[in-house]
Design a protein around this motif. Structure first.
Motif, PDB file in Angstrom:
ATOM      1  N   ALA A 127       0.823  -1.432  -0.069  1.00  0.00           N
ATOM      2  CA  ALA A 127       0.033   0.069   0.111  1.00  0.00           C
ATOM      3  C   ALA A 127       1.034   1.264   0.056  1.00  0.00           C
ATOM      4  O   ALA A 127       0.368   2.466   0.129  1.00  0.00           O
ATOM      5  CB  ALA A 127      -0.971   0.057   1.159  1.00  0.00           C
ATOM      6  N   ARG A 128       2.220   1.050  -0.236  1.00  0.00           N
ATOM      7  CA  ARG A 128       3.147   2.026  -0.310  1.00  0.00           C
ATOM      8  C   ARG A 128       3.257   3.097   1.170  1.00  0.00           C
ATOM      9  O   ARG A 128       3.390   4.322   1.031  1.00  0.00           O
ATOM     10  CB  ARG A 128       2.763   3.145  -1.537  1.00  0.00           C
ATOM     11  N   ILE A 129       3.049   2.433   2.410  1.00  0.00           N
ATOM     12  CA  ILE A 129       3.112   3.042   3.436  1.00  0.00           C
ATOM     13  C   ILE A 129       4.492   3.215   3.854  1.00  0.00           C
ATOM     14  O   ILE A 129       5.188   4.175   4.223  1.00  0.00           O
ATOM     15  CB  ILE A 129       2.132   2.357   4.650  1.00  0.00           C
ATOM     16  N   CYS A 130       5.113   1.974   4.279  1.00  0.00           N
ATOM     17  CA  CYS A 130       6.369   1.631   4.577  1.00  0.00           C
ATOM     18  C   CYS A 130       6.718   0.309   4.401  1.00  0.00           C
ATOM     19  O   CYS A 130       6.029  -0.489   4.072  1.00  0.00           O
ATOM     20  CB  CYS A 130       6.548   2.087   5.946  1.00  0.00           C
ATOM     21  N   ALA A 131       8.282  -0.115   4.752  1.00  0.00           N
ATOM     22  CA  ALA A 131       8.531  -1.481   4.395  1.00  0.00           C
ATOM     23  C   ALA A 131       7.723  -2.361   5.550  1.00  0.00           C
ATOM     24  O   ALA A 131       7.416  -1.795   6.462  1.00  0.00           O
ATOM     25  CB  ALA A 131      10.093  -1.578   4.765  1.00  0.00           C
ATOM     26  N   TRP A 132       7.384  -3.712   5.169  1.00  0.00           N
ATOM     27  CA  TRP A 132       6.733  -4.265   6.060  1.00  0.00           C
ATOM     28  C   TRP A 132       7.479  -4.443   7.457  1.00  0.00           C
ATOM     29  O   TRP A 132       6.402  -4.251   8.465  1.00  0.00           O
ATOM     30  CB  TRP A 132       6.645  -5.650   5.587  1.00  0.00           C
ATOM     31  N   LYS A 133       8.694  -4.620   7.718  1.00  0.00           N
ATOM     32  CA  LYS A 133       9.079  -4.867   9.014  1.00  0.00           C
ATOM     33  C   LYS A 133       9.129  -3.316   9.834  1.00  0.00           C
ATOM     34  O   LYS A 133       9.527  -3.683  10.788  1.00  0.00           O
ATOM     35  CB  LYS A 133      10.409  -5.423   8.794  1.00  0.00           C
ATOM     36  N   ASN A 134       9.078  -2.482   9.195  1.00  0.00           N
ATOM     37  CA  ASN A 134       8.997  -1.282   9.884  1.00  0.00           C
ATOM     38  C   ASN A 134       7.377  -0.515  10.304  1.00  0.00           C
ATOM     39  O   ASN A 134       7.341   0.316  10.919  1.00  0.00           O
ATOM     40  CB  ASN A 134       9.539  -0.345   9.166  1.00  0.00           C
ATOM     41  N   TYR A 135       6.387  -1.600   9.862  1.00  0.00           N
ATOM     42  CA  TYR A 135       5.130  -1.176  10.162  1.00  0.00           C
ATOM     43  C   TYR A 135       4.662  -1.382  11.653  1.00  0.00           C
ATOM     44  O   TYR A 135       5.001  -2.697  12.119  1.00  0.00           O
ATOM     45  CB  TYR A 135       4.085  -1.731   9.137  1.00  0.00           C
ATOM     46  N   LYS A 136       4.326  -0.411  12.272  1.00  0.00           N
ATOM     47  CA  LYS A 136       4.025  -0.654  13.706  1.00  0.00           C
ATOM     48  C   LYS A 136       2.854  -1.331  14.018  1.00  0.00           C
ATOM     49  O   LYS A 136       2.886  -2.021  15.191  1.00  0.00           O
ATOM     50  CB  LYS A 136       4.008   0.783  14.349  1.00  0.00           C
ATOM     51  N   TRP A 137       1.905  -1.567  13.287  1.00  0.00           N
ATOM     52  CA  TRP A 137       0.637  -1.853  13.608  1.00  0.00           C
ATOM     53  C   TRP A 137       0.279  -3.374  12.971  1.00  0.00           C
ATOM     54  O   TRP A 137      -0.716  -3.788  12.451  1.00  0.00           O
ATOM     55  CB  TRP A 137      -0.407  -0.829  13.203  1.00  0.00           C
ATOM     56  N   SER A 138       1.189  -4.258  12.863  1.00  0.00           N
ATOM     57  CA  SER A 138       1.153  -5.554  12.581  1.00  0.00           C
ATOM     58  C   SER A 138       1.833  -6.591  13.746  1.00  0.00           C
ATOM     59  O   SER A 138       2.370  -5.954  14.289  1.00  0.00           O
ATOM     60  CB  SER A 138       1.716  -5.782  10.901  1.00  0.00           C
ATOM     61  N   PHE A 168      11.612 -15.234   3.743  1.00  0.00           N
ATOM     62  CA  PHE A 168      10.126 -15.463   2.840  1.00  0.00           C
ATOM     63  C   PHE A 168       9.539 -14.286   2.899  1.00  0.00           C
ATOM     64  O   PHE A 168       8.982 -13.986   2.080  1.00  0.00           O
ATOM     65  CB  PHE A 168       9.462 -16.600   3.393  1.00  0.00           C
ATOM     66  N   LEU A 169       9.568 -13.356   4.110  1.00  0.00           N
ATOM     67  CA  LEU A 169       8.737 -12.093   4.150  1.00  0.00           C
ATOM     68  C   LEU A 169       9.493 -11.198   3.209  1.00  0.00           C
ATOM     69  O   LEU A 169       8.672 -10.155   2.665  1.00  0.00           O
ATOM     70  CB  LEU A 169       8.631 -11.769   5.344  1.00  0.00           C
ATOM     71  N   THR A 170      10.889 -11.207   2.940  1.00  0.00           N
ATOM     72  CA  THR A 170      11.474 -10.197   2.179  1.00  0.00           C
ATOM     73  C   THR A 170      11.399 -10.367   0.654  1.00  0.00           C
ATOM     74  O   THR A 170      11.519  -9.708  -0.056  1.00  0.00           O
ATOM     75  CB  THR A 170      12.744 -10.302   2.681  1.00  0.00           C
ATOM     76  N   TYR A 171      10.947 -11.512   0.467  1.00  0.00           N
ATOM     77  CA  TYR A 171      10.816 -11.977  -1.003  1.00  0.00           C
ATOM     78  C   TYR A 171       9.679 -11.134  -1.858  1.00  0.00           C
ATOM     79  O   TYR A 171       8.469 -11.061  -1.422  1.00  0.00           O
ATOM     80  CB  TYR A 171      10.438 -13.568  -1.194  1.00  0.00           C
ATOM     81  N   ASP A 172      10.231 -10.704  -2.917  1.00  0.00           N
ATOM     82  CA  ASP A 172       9.179  -9.545  -3.630  1.00  0.00           C
ATOM     83  C   ASP A 172       8.078 -10.742  -4.181  1.00  0.00           C
ATOM     84  O   ASP A 172       8.597 -11.550  -4.975  1.00  0.00           O
ATOM     85  CB  ASP A 172       9.914  -8.921  -4.821  1.00  0.00           C
ATOM     86  N   ASN A 173       6.972 -10.342  -4.571  1.00  0.00           N
ATOM     87  CA  ASN A 173       5.982 -11.449  -4.840  1.00  0.00           C
ATOM     88  C   ASN A 173       4.546 -10.427  -5.407  1.00  0.00           C
ATOM     89  O   ASN A 173       4.562  -9.509  -5.148  1.00  0.00           O
ATOM     90  CB  ASN A 173       5.658 -12.192  -3.887  1.00  0.00           C
ATOM     91  N   SER A 174       3.935 -11.242  -6.073  1.00  0.00           N
ATOM     92  CA  SER A 174       2.465 -10.367  -6.535  1.00  0.00           C
ATOM     93  C   SER A 174       1.330 -11.474  -5.835  1.00  0.00           C
ATOM     94  O   SER A 174       0.346 -11.504  -6.633  1.00  0.00           O
ATOM     95  CB  SER A 174       2.520 -10.319  -7.986  1.00  0.00           C
TER      96      SER A 174
END
Length: 249
Positions: A127-138, A168-174
């Protein structure tokens, strides 16, 4: 028209999406998110739900749960009723906050569990908010270890350790999970741009401050937004004002 019966799988593991009514925001600030997480913690324990992952976005929530065949409907009902009571009281509103029935899909094998798990945690990045590992609410517990109501052991056993999991979480995917969701990233991204525009245009700090304008002033502002190209649905979704009120303005 009758509802289709909900499909229950054999594993009891489900991906659930809770979406705001008409795509409207269900969280306006960090207090809202903290309250929801606290309610989630409470009812996971009460209803004996296994929680593997969650992600709170502005207008929807993703959950990945286990032990759902017996307890999922009551768990969701209690969670949503509790949060809606808080939200309506805080923002002096009434009526529905979430849209219709919650959406769920059964997770029937390990590979799809992994896919859904990654899909949920990568939501902020897609959703172009931030990198997944920097998101506070997950529920990314490698960095945020305060979520002790998560079943970390099961997740780590599926991925055979933290190193494999993070890779696995870092892997780019669609990946796309649950057909229902395919358009909601676009809604989230473009709504955020519109929110920033409205805040700057009307000199307000938070989008929910829009509701605090005097009725006639608010009406004129709604009319202006419609004049410059905002749709009725979008104004309602962004501001939380009932669609019929927006339509009549």
């Amino acid at each position: 028209m009758s509802r289709k019966p909900r499909f229950y799988g054999e594993t009891g593991i489900y991906h659930i999406i809770l979406r705001g009514n008409n795509y409207q925001n269900i969280f306006y600030d960090d207090e809202d998110r903290k309250v929801f997480i606290n309610r989630l913690r409470k009812y996971v324990k009460i209803k004996q739900i296994e929680l593997y992952a969650f992600c709170l976005m502005d207008n929807h929530v993703h959950l990945l749960i286990g032990n759902g065949n017996d307890f999922m409907p009551d768990f969701i009902k209690r969670l949503l009723c509790s949060y809606v009571y808080y939200f309506n009281h805080k923002y002096e509103r009434c009526g529905h906050l979430f849209q219709g029935r919650y959406k769920s899909e059964a997770i029937e094998n390990v590979e799809y569990f992994k896919t859904v798990y990654r899909y949920i945690l990568q939501n902020p990045e897609k959703a172009r908010i931030c990198a997944w590992k920097n998101y506070k609410w997950s529920s990314y517990f490698l960095e945020y270890k305060k979520y002790n109501f998560l079943n970390e052991e099961y997740v780590l056993s599926i991925f055979e350790g933290k190193t494999v999991l993070e890779s696995f979480l870092t892997y780019d995917n669609s990946d796309l999970c649950m057909e229902y969701y395919t358009d909601s990233i676009n809604y989230l991204y473009y709504d955020e741009l519109k929110i920033q525009f409205i805040k700057k245009l009307f000199k307000i700090q938070k989008i929910q401050d829009f509701i605090q304008f005097e009725p006639e002033d608010r009406k004129s502002k709604i009319k202006f937004l419609k004049k410059i190209g905002f749709s009725v649905n979008q104004i309602s979704r962004i501001t939380g004002i009932e669609r019929l009120i927006v339509k009549k303005a």
